[in-house]
Scaffold this active site. Sequence first.
Site, PDB file in Angstrom:
ATOM      1  N   HIS A 104       0.809  -1.220   0.000  1.00  0.00           N
ATOM      2  CA  HIS A 104       0.000   0.000   0.000  1.00  0.00           C
ATOM      3  C   HIS A 104       0.846   1.275   0.000  1.00  0.00           C
ATOM      4  CE1 HIS A 104       0.458  -0.215   4.500  1.00  0.00           C
ATOM      5  NE2 HIS A 104       0.499   1.085   4.357  1.00  0.00           N
ATOM      6  N   ASP A 134       0.168  -7.591   1.421  1.00  0.00           N
ATOM      7  CA  ASP A 134       0.576  -6.191   1.602  1.00  0.00           C
ATOM      8  C   ASP A 134       2.098  -6.062   1.618  1.00  0.00           C
ATOM      9  OD1 ASP A 134       0.215  -3.486   1.808  1.00  0.00           O
ATOM     10  OD2 ASP A 134       0.050  -3.485   3.986  1.00  0.00           O
ATOM     11  N   SER A 212       4.677   2.217   7.988  1.00  0.00           N
ATOM     12  CA  SER A 212       4.339   1.087   7.124  1.00  0.00           C
ATOM     13  C   SER A 212       5.522   0.664   6.275  1.00  0.00           C
ATOM     14  CB  SER A 212       3.171   1.454   6.207  1.00  0.00           C
ATOM     15  OG  SER A 212       2.004   1.677   6.955  1.00  0.00           O
TER      16      SER A 212
END
Length: 299
Positions: A104, A134, A212
Site C-alpha cells: 500500500h 501487503d 508502514s
Amino acid sequence: MGDRFSKIVVGALLVVLAVYLAQPYVDRLLFSASTPRTVEPRGSLSDIERMSIEIFERVSASVVQVVGRAGVLEAPSSEGENGPTQSGTGFVWDAAGHIVTNDHVVEGTGSLAVRLASGQVLRAQIVGTAPNYDLAVIRVDNTRSLPPPVPIGTSDDLKVGQWVFAIGNPFGLDQSLTTGIISALKRRLPTSGGREITNVIQTDAAINPGNSGGPLLDSAGRVIGVNTAILSPSGTSAGIGFAIPIDIVGVNGKPVRGLADLIQELERVGVGKRVTVSVQREGREVPVELEVMDIGRRG
C-alpha cells in the site's frame, strides 16, 4: 490616648508590610545556594537501554524512507507540482539494491524515490508486489552507497512477551525508534483486496502512519516482520500494531535463502506459469500455488 493607640496600630501595620515586602529578599539571602549545583553521575545504562542503543546504531542506517507519486517524482516532499505524495518505510534486503516495503506504500505510484539515512535520495522502481500480503519489493538504481542489508531472523519461534523494536518514519519523522513486546501471535488481518493475512504479529511498539513497510526487529536486531497496520479510532498509535511475519522458505521444492533465490526461480519458471511457494505457518511448511505475473503489464 486615642491618637497614641492609632499611632501604635499604624506602626504595627507598617512593620508587617515591611516584613511582607522584604520576605523574598530575606529568603534569597538566607536560603540561596552559595555554590553551583553539581551534576550527579548517571551510572551504568540498563541492559534494555544498551540493547536498544546497539540495535538502533547497527540497523537504522539500513532503514529508508520510501516516497511515491502518480506523476514524476523529483525528491521526497509532502506535495508538489504533480500533486501529493505518499510515503512509508522500507529496509534494505540485499546488496543488489532490493528494498522491502508494504504494497500500500507503492500502490498507484508512477515514480518512486528512496531517501537514505544519510539524506541521499535514490530513484527506485517496483520489482514485484503481493497485495494479498501487503508486501512489495522495489529496487534502487544506484547501489554504490547502499547501506548493508538488515539481518534476517525467523518468525516461526516467536513468543508472546518478547521484546521487539520498530524503526521507521512516522509522520515523516525519519529514523524513529519505538520499543515494545509481542502482544499476541497468529492474528488475522484483512487486506484491501478482501483477503486475510494469517499469522500476523501483534505488538504494542508504537506504529504510526509512515511506519508502514518498516522492520519489526527482535532483541538480536534481526527483522522478524514487516510493520503494516494499526488498530486505532484516531488513526495514531493506540498500542495495537500489526506486522507481517518474515518467513517464506521455498519455491517449487527449492530452498529460498534470500530474495535473489526467489527472483531467480520465478524468472526461470516464466510469466504466466504457476509455481508452488512454501511458507511457514504454525511451525510447519504450507504450500501455496501462485501465478507468476509481469507487473509491468498491469493496467
